[in-house]
Design a protein around this motif. Structure first.
Motif, PDB file in Angstrom:
ATOM      1  N   SER A  27       0.812  -1.218   0.000  1.00 32.68           N
ATOM      2  CA  SER A  27       0.000   0.000   0.000  1.00 32.68           C
ATOM      3  C   SER A  27       0.849   1.274   0.000  1.00 32.68           C
ATOM      4  CB  SER A  27      -0.925   0.007   1.219  1.00 32.68           C
ATOM      5  OG  SER A  27      -0.156   0.096   2.413  1.00 32.68           O
ATOM      6  N   LEU A  28       2.142   1.158   0.249  1.00 34.29           N
ATOM      7  CA  LEU A  28       2.995   2.347   0.271  1.00 34.29           C
ATOM      8  C   LEU A  28       3.170   2.905  -1.137  1.00 34.29           C
ATOM      9  CD1 LEU A  28       5.836   1.242   2.726  1.00 34.29           C
ATOM     10  CD2 LEU A  28       3.980   2.840   3.182  1.00 34.29           C
ATOM     11  N   THR A  85      -3.512  17.982  -2.338  1.00 31.54           N
ATOM     12  CA  THR A  85      -4.670  17.962  -3.232  1.00 31.54           C
ATOM     13  C   THR A  85      -4.461  16.960  -4.361  1.00 31.54           C
ATOM     14  OG1 THR A  85      -3.713  19.804  -4.457  1.00 31.54           O
ATOM     15  CG2 THR A  85      -5.317  20.345  -2.778  1.00 31.54           C
ATOM     16  N   LYS A  86      -5.549  16.302  -4.731  1.00 23.40           N
ATOM     17  CA  LYS A  86      -5.489  15.303  -5.796  1.00 23.40           C
ATOM     18  C   LYS A  86      -5.986  15.918  -7.096  1.00 23.40           C
ATOM     19  CE  LYS A  86      -5.881  11.360  -2.782  1.00 23.40           C
ATOM     20  NZ  LYS A  86      -6.519  10.100  -2.481  1.00 23.40           N
ATOM     21  N   PHE A  87      -5.403  15.469  -8.198  1.00 25.25           N
ATOM     22  CA  PHE A  87      -5.784  15.987  -9.510  1.00 25.25           C
ATOM     23  C   PHE A  87      -5.694  14.861 -10.529  1.00 25.25           C
ATOM     24  CE2 PHE A  87      -1.309  16.719  -8.739  1.00 25.25           C
ATOM     25  CZ  PHE A  87      -0.697  16.242  -9.888  1.00 25.25           C
ATOM     26  N   ARG A  88      -6.313  15.104 -11.675  1.00 26.89           N
ATOM     27  CA  ARG A  88      -6.291  14.120 -12.770  1.00 26.89           C
ATOM     28  C   ARG A  88      -5.444  14.656 -13.909  1.00 26.89           C
ATOM     29  NH1 ARG A  88     -11.691  13.032 -11.012  1.00 26.89           N
ATOM     30  NH2 ARG A  88     -11.911  10.825 -10.569  1.00 26.89           N
ATOM     31  N   PRO A 101       1.369  12.161  -1.564  1.00 26.42           N
ATOM     32  CA  PRO A 101       0.411  11.099  -1.262  1.00 26.42           C
ATOM     33  C   PRO A 101       0.454  10.602   0.179  1.00 26.42           C
ATOM     34  CG  PRO A 101       2.273  10.202  -2.437  1.00 26.42           C
ATOM     35  CD  PRO A 101       2.488  11.684  -2.363  1.00 26.42           C
ATOM     36  N   GLY A 102       1.340  11.141   0.994  1.00 28.36           N
ATOM     37  CA  GLY A 102       1.427  10.704   2.388  1.00 28.36           C
ATOM     38  C   GLY A 102       2.836  10.881   2.918  1.00 28.36           C
ATOM     39  N   PRO A 103       3.125  10.265   4.054  1.00 25.26           N
ATOM     40  CA  PRO A 103       4.469  10.401   4.634  1.00 25.26           C
ATOM     41  C   PRO A 103       5.549   9.820   3.718  1.00 25.26           C
ATOM     42  CG  PRO A 103       2.936   9.416   6.205  1.00 25.26           C
ATOM     43  CD  PRO A 103       2.233   9.477   4.889  1.00 25.26           C
TER      44      PRO A 103
END
Length: 201
Positions: A27-28, A85-88, A101-103
């Motif tokens: 999942s990382l 923020t997420k984008f396409r 996307p995270g740490p």
């Protein structure tokens, strides 16, 4: 995370079993903006620095371990300041992307170090084929085009990857094949994220 380990994947060498984890967390996130930015930057920087210092009487070789230690705080800093923020992206369907996307995780860190290792000619400084180009120009005083030089250097560097790919079944995949030089780096990867190590205790 699946903790099941196949008996064939267990290394018969005790040092490897104690150092290398047999489990994985799929999942990382791996192919992140941080990984590409720091990886390409470290590859280009080490390539330039190692080539620049190669012409000295006593060449200074900067290895990827320097990048391995230096990119951890930089990666963590980027994880704290980049927007989440997420984008396409057009052409990628419904997949979403994010600069953060995270740490910052160990998989990103390992890939950055692999990029850096490729930039430092796999830990040995300048690529050997650069010496051929230098001898042609400086000693024999002949001209060699940029394209010919680039092709010579690139093919000799990629040749190692080709041999590793061809012999993967024999030198990479078997559990009893181990490379003692990499155990130090694996140990460093496993213990670098520990807060006490970063503080210096």
């Amino acid at each position: 995370m699946d903790d099941y380990v196949d008996e064939e994947d267990l290394c018969p060498v005790e040092e490897v079993r104690l150092t290398v984890a047999n489990t994985d967390d799929p999942s990382l996130p791996i192919w992140t903006f941080r990984m590409w930015f720091l990886g390409l930057l470290s590859c280009a920087l080490l390539s330039f620095l190692d080539q620049f210092f190669n012409y000295r009487t006593e060449p200074l070789i900067i290895t990827q371990i320097t990048v391995q230690v230096a990119t951890l705080p930089i990666g963590r800093f980027m994880a704290s300041v980049l927007p989440q923020t997420k984008f396409r992206i057009p052409g990628f369907g419904s997949r979403t992307f994010s600069f953060n996307p995270g740490p910052f995780n160990m998989k990103e860190h390992v890939l950055i170090s692999i990029f850096a290792n490729a930039g430092s000619a796999f830990g040995s400084g300048s690529p050997y084929a650069v010496g051929i180009v230098t001898i042609i120009k400086a000693f024999y005083r002949r001209k060699i085009s940029f394209l010919a030089s680039w092709l010579l250097i690139t093919t000799t560097q990629v040749l190692g990857y080709g041999w590793a790919g061809l012999l993967r079944k024999y030198v990479v995949e078997p559990a009893h094949m181990w490379w003692p030089g990499t155990l130090v780096q694996v140990s460093l990867f496993r213990y670098l994220p520990h807060p006490l190590f970063i503080i210096g205790f």
